[in-house]
Every structure is written in structure tokens, then in C-alpha cells.
Scaffold this motif. Structure first.
Motif, short mmCIF file in Angstrom:
data_model
loop_
_atom_site.label_atom_id
_atom_site.label_comp_id
_atom_site.label_asym_id
_atom_site.label_seq_id
_atom_site.Cartn_x
_atom_site.Cartn_y
_atom_site.Cartn_z
N MET A 1 0.82 -1.21 0.00
CA MET A 1 0.00 0.00 0.00
C MET A 1 0.86 1.26 0.00
N ILE A 2 1.92 1.24 0.78
CA ILE A 2 2.77 2.42 0.88
C ILE A 2 3.46 2.72 -0.45
N TRP A 3 3.81 1.65 -1.20
CA TRP A 3 4.44 1.85 -2.50
C TRP A 3 3.45 2.44 -3.51
N ILE A 4 2.19 2.04 -3.43
CA ILE A 4 1.17 2.60 -4.31
C ILE A 4 1.00 4.09 -4.03
N GLU A 5 1.00 4.44 -2.75
CA GLU A 5 0.89 5.83 -2.34
C GLU A 5 2.07 6.65 -2.86
N PHE A 6 3.26 6.06 -2.77
CA PHE A 6 4.46 6.74 -3.23
C PHE A 6 4.42 6.98 -4.75
N VAL A 7 4.10 5.94 -5.51
CA VAL A 7 4.08 6.05 -6.98
C VAL A 7 3.00 7.01 -7.44
N ALA A 8 1.82 6.96 -6.82
CA ALA A 8 0.73 7.84 -7.21
C ALA A 8 1.07 9.30 -6.96
N SER A 9 1.62 9.59 -5.79
CA SER A 9 1.96 10.97 -5.47
C SER A 9 3.11 11.46 -6.33
N ALA A 10 4.06 10.59 -6.64
CA ALA A 10 5.17 10.97 -7.51
C ALA A 10 4.67 11.30 -8.91
N ILE A 202 8.88 4.30 3.67
CA ILE A 202 9.64 3.29 2.92
C ILE A 202 11.07 3.23 3.44
N ALA A 203 11.65 4.39 3.71
CA ALA A 203 13.02 4.45 4.22
C ALA A 203 13.12 3.77 5.58
N GLU A 204 12.12 4.00 6.42
CA GLU A 204 12.14 3.39 7.75
C GLU A 204 12.05 1.86 7.65
N GLU A 205 11.25 1.39 6.71
CA GLU A 205 11.11 -0.06 6.53
C GLU A 205 12.39 -0.71 6.03
N LEU A 208 17.07 2.47 6.96
CA LEU A 208 17.88 3.67 6.87
C LEU A 208 17.38 4.70 7.87
N THR A 209 18.28 5.65 8.26
CA THR A 209 17.91 6.64 9.26
C THR A 209 18.05 8.06 8.72
N THR A 210 17.84 9.05 9.58
CA THR A 210 17.49 10.39 9.12
C THR A 210 18.51 11.10 8.24
N GLY A 211 19.78 11.16 8.66
CA GLY A 211 20.76 11.92 7.89
C GLY A 211 20.93 11.41 6.47
N PHE A 212 21.20 10.10 6.35
CA PHE A 212 21.43 9.54 5.02
C PHE A 212 20.14 9.50 4.21
N VAL A 213 19.01 9.28 4.89
CA VAL A 213 17.72 9.30 4.20
C VAL A 213 17.49 10.67 3.58
N GLY A 214 17.80 11.72 4.34
CA GLY A 214 17.62 13.07 3.83
C GLY A 214 18.47 13.34 2.61
N ILE A 215 19.73 12.88 2.63
CA ILE A 215 20.66 13.16 1.54
C ILE A 215 20.38 12.30 0.32
N ALA A 216 20.18 11.01 0.54
CA ALA A 216 20.14 10.07 -0.59
C ALA A 216 18.74 9.80 -1.10
N LEU A 217 17.74 9.82 -0.22
CA LEU A 217 16.40 9.44 -0.66
C LEU A 217 15.46 10.64 -0.74
N VAL A 218 15.25 11.32 0.39
CA VAL A 218 14.28 12.41 0.40
C VAL A 218 14.71 13.54 -0.54
N ALA A 219 16.01 13.80 -0.62
CA ALA A 219 16.49 14.86 -1.51
C ALA A 219 16.16 14.56 -2.96
N VAL A 220 16.29 13.30 -3.35
CA VAL A 220 15.96 12.92 -4.73
C VAL A 220 14.45 13.00 -4.94
#
Length: 335
Positions: A1-10, A202-205, A208-220
Motif C-alpha cells: 500500500m505504501i508503494w502505491i501511495e508513493f508512486v501515485a503521489s510521484a 519506505i526508508a524506515e522499513e 535507513l535513518t534520518t541523515g542519510f535518508v535526507g541526503i540520498a532518498l528524500v532529496a531525490v
């Protein structure tokens, strides 16, 4: 479900960002302000709204490193995208074709990013009310920098890089483009929280944690609007709009970092940020500098490498981004 939410919003963000590029180009034509000005200020501000919204949400969740990682990571990714654009349109040599006025927006980006890195390390404790002096300086420098950018691109400014292009027949009116731009930006604001929350889950699952998530995932993720608007602008030949969007986003992102302090009531915001985040800021600073040199060195032939599939400066940015991400991960910047 979370992946569907991610793809739809993207997907919705991709659509809204595409419309931002279209209407931004119309505004540039109708106002005769030029793609550099509209890209650097108007379009960059709109497509950088996800970074600002992410910062505010991160404050609510008490994860300041996620905010700074997102800001610095977005700067890194924007310059990676600029180099990638040069690769996709290698016969055009994007960094050589765009107006020299981009050196000004890139320089403001260097100044603001350098100041942010400095303030995180220096820990200036002076506050005005609940707002840190460091954040206030970032806000003031941004305002001053945008005034300089506007002054260098007013109609009738001493130096005009090129005559204003003719407006093609069938181009929407300025009012229509302005309304469309505002609606697309509003949609972006409404959709972004859903995108950020789903990507964070998705990152939490994945562990991964906050600093690297911010740089590598959330930033993208939050840079998806820049990706779409930049490629869309390049496809219609609006190279100054594309480059201005990326350089301007870097400037606006640091402005957003300063604004974040307005929503942080537990002291100075930058005081709560780990000094480990400086590494990402310095890497972003180096990548902007490489892009700045590429724009300034438009007359160089780089020893005949124009026959290669990519310019040396763009190649260095791509390599720098990859090595920077590896270094950040290797140093364990995941707190």
C-alpha cells in the motif's frame, strides 16, 4: 500500500511540475524577463517548495538532520542533474550555451551554501527573539542576492546576453499562464506531504535513518519537480530556464533552511543540527563550483574533448556526485 501511495503521489508531482515548466516559459516570454530570471526566481522557488515543506514536517517530527540532509542533498542532486542534462544533450554543450548571467546565480549559491556550512560549524549563539542570527543572515543574503539577480535581468539592463525571442503564435496570455502556474504550484504544495510521508515510511522499513535518508532518498524525491521541469524546459529549447531552475533551486534551498528556524521554537535550529552534515554541504559546494567554472570556461576546448560524448566539467560533476555519495555512506553519515 505504501508503494502505491508513493508512486501515485510521484506521478501527480511529475504532472504538476511539467505544467510549471510550460507556464514558466510562457511567463518568461510574455514578461520579456528572460528564462534565466524566471527560472532562477519564479520556477526555482515553486519547484523547491517540497524542500521547504519537508523541512517544516521534519521539525514537527524532531528530525533536524533530515531537513539539512534534504537541503544539502538536493543541492548535490541539482548539480548532478545539470551534468546529466549536458550528457543527454551532449551536442549542444549546455554549460556553454546558457547565458553568462548564470555565473551570478551560481555564485550566490556558493555564498549561501558556504555560509550555511560555516554557521553549522561555528555555532554562533546570538539570537533575535527565537530566531538565530545565523538563520537571519541566510534570509537577508538570499533577499539581497535575488535583488542583484533581478537588477541584472531587468529590461534595459546594461548587458543583455541576447535579444528577446519572438513570441510564437498561439502562446497563452500572461494572465492565463500566471493562473496556470499558480494552480500547478498549489497542487505541488498539496501533494508533496503525501510524497514525503510515503518515502519516509519506505526508508524506515528499509532500516535507513534520518541523515542519510535526507541526503540520498528524500532529496531525490523532493527534487522530482526540478527533474521534470528541467528536462521539459530543455526539450523545448529553454536552456536558460532549465539551468536557472537548478541554480536558483540551490539558492532557494538555503533560504528555506533559514526559514525553517521560524518554525523551530526549541532554540536555534542550526544548533540542533549535527556537524556531520557539513560533509554533504561541502560536497554540494564543490559541485556548484564545478558548474560555475564550466559556465565561465565557455571558450575553452578542453584539449579537443568536444568530440567526446560529454564535456569534462559535466563529467567531473557526475563523478563528484557519485564519489560524494559513496563517501557520505562510507563515513556512516546516517544518524
Amino acid at each position: 500500500m505504501i508503494w502505491i501511495e508513493f508512486v501515485a503521489s510521484a506521478a501527480l508531482i511529475v504532472f504538476a511540475a511539467t505544467k510549471l515548466a510550460e507556464y514558466g516559459d510562457v511567463i518568461a516570454l510574455r514578461t520579456k524577463l528572460g528564462g534565466m530570471f524566471v527560472g532562477t526566481l519564479l520556477l526555482a522557488g515553486a519547484t523547491s517548495l517540497p524542500e521547504l515543506l519537508t523541512a517544516i514536517n521534519a521539525i514537527d517530527q524532531n528530525v533536524p538532520n533530515l531537513t539539512v540532509g534534504n537541503i544539502f542533498g538536493s543541492t548535490m542532486f541539482n548539480m548532478f542533474l545539470l551534468a546529466l542534462l549536458d550528457l543527454l544533450y551532449h551536442r549542444l554543450h549546455i554549460l556553454r550555451r546558457i547565458t553568462m548571467m548564470h555565473t551570478l546565480s551560481a555564485s550566490v549559491g556558493v555564498l549561501l551554501t558556504g555560509l550555511a556550512v560555516f554557521f553549522i560549524l561555528a555555532q554562533v549563539t546570538v539570537k533575535i527573539g527565537w530566531l538565530g542570527l545565523d538563520s537571519l543572515v541566510l534570509i537577508v543574503v538570499y533577499i539581497g542576492g535575488t535583488r542583484i539577480l533581478f537588477g541584472g535581468n531587468r529590461p534595459g539592463a546594461p548587458e543583455q546576453p541576447a535579444p528577446a525571442p519572438e513570441i510564437p503564435e498561439g502562446t497563452p496570455s500572461l494572465a492565463y499562464a500566471g493562473i496556470g502556474f499558480a494552480v500547478a504550484a498549489a497542487a505541488l504544495i498539496a501533494i508533496t506531504p503525501l510524497l514525503v510521508s510515503s518515502s519516509t515510511q519506505i526508508a524506515e522499513e528499509t532500516g535507513l535513518t534520518t541523515g542519510f535518508v535526507g541526503i540520498a532518498l528524500v532529496a531525490v524525491v523532493t527534487s522530482l519537480p526540478e527533474v521534470v521541469t528541467t528536462i521539459s524546459a530543455a526539450r523545448i529549447g529553454a536552456y536558460d530556464l532549465a539551468a536557472g531552475n537548478l541554480f536558483g533551486s540551490n539558492v532557494f534551498n538555503i533560504f528555506a533552511l533559514g526559514l525553517t528556524d521560524l518554525f523551530y521554537t526549541d532554540g536555534r535550529f542550526l544548533e540542533a543540527v549535527s556537524s556531520d552534515m557539513v560533509l554533504a554541504g561541502i560536497i554540494g559546494l564543490l559541485l556548484i563550483t564545478l558548474a560555475l567554472i564550466g559556465n565561465l570556461a565557455r571558450n575553452l576546448t578542453w584539449g579537443g574533448t568536444r568530440r567526446l560524448i560529454i564535456e569534462i566539467d559535466a563529467l567531473l560533476i557526475l563523478i563528484g556526485y557519485a564519489l560524494g555519495m559513496w563517501l557520505i555512506y562510507d563515513r556512516g553519515l546516517i544518524g
